[in-house]
Design a protein around this motif. Structure first.
Motif: not given
Length: 142
Positions: A42-46, A50-54, A60-64
């Motif tokens: 998330d924006e705080n680096g945590r 929920r965001e993972f599932r979305k 998928p470019g948000r996955l790390v």
């Protein structure tokens, strides 16, 4: 390189994890088996489940990949080595890697000690144990 990504249960998610797979293909190794956790930060680096599932469904470019263990490297099985040695090799391998694969640093201490001083945060459980005997692996949850 023929890079593939698998879930904990063995499902091939190479297509879903394409950003991380591409980053893994750029690592300076002929072959490697890296153990880690796929997350969305998330924006705080945590990490946010929920965001993972979305992200799996729509971005998928948000996955790390948060990488915490190196099990094999260039055909050599490293599992008999001490965890600290495998992690040192992993950190070296990931040096300069794409932000799609990040090394999970170790926290020294045990129990809730590493989290003391985090105001307003309550921990229901915590487990430590990074320096294990050769051949052992740790799964920790906070």
């Amino acid at each position: 390189k023929n890079v593939r990504a698998f879930t904990r249960r063995g499902a091939d998610w190479t297509a879903k994890y394409s950003r991380v797979v591409a980053a893994a293909g750029s690592l300076p190794a002929k072959s490697a088996v890296i153990d880690g956790e796929m997350v969305v930060l998330d924006e705080n680096g945590r990490s946010s489940y929920r965001e993972f599932r979305k992200a799996i469904k729509g971005s998928p470019g948000r996955l790390v990949l948060i990488a915490f263990d190196l099990l094999m490297l260039d055909g050599k099985d490293l599992r008999a080595l001490e965890t600290v040695k495998r992690r040192a090799a992993l950190e070296g391998l990931l040096s300069g890697a794409s932000p799609a694969i990040q090394f999970s640093g170790a926290v020294q201490g045990g129990g809730s000690a590493p989290f003391d001083g985090w105001p307003g945060v309550r921990w229901s459980s915590s487990s430590g144990g990074v320096a294990l005997a050769p051949g052992q692996r740790a799964r920790t949850a906070v």
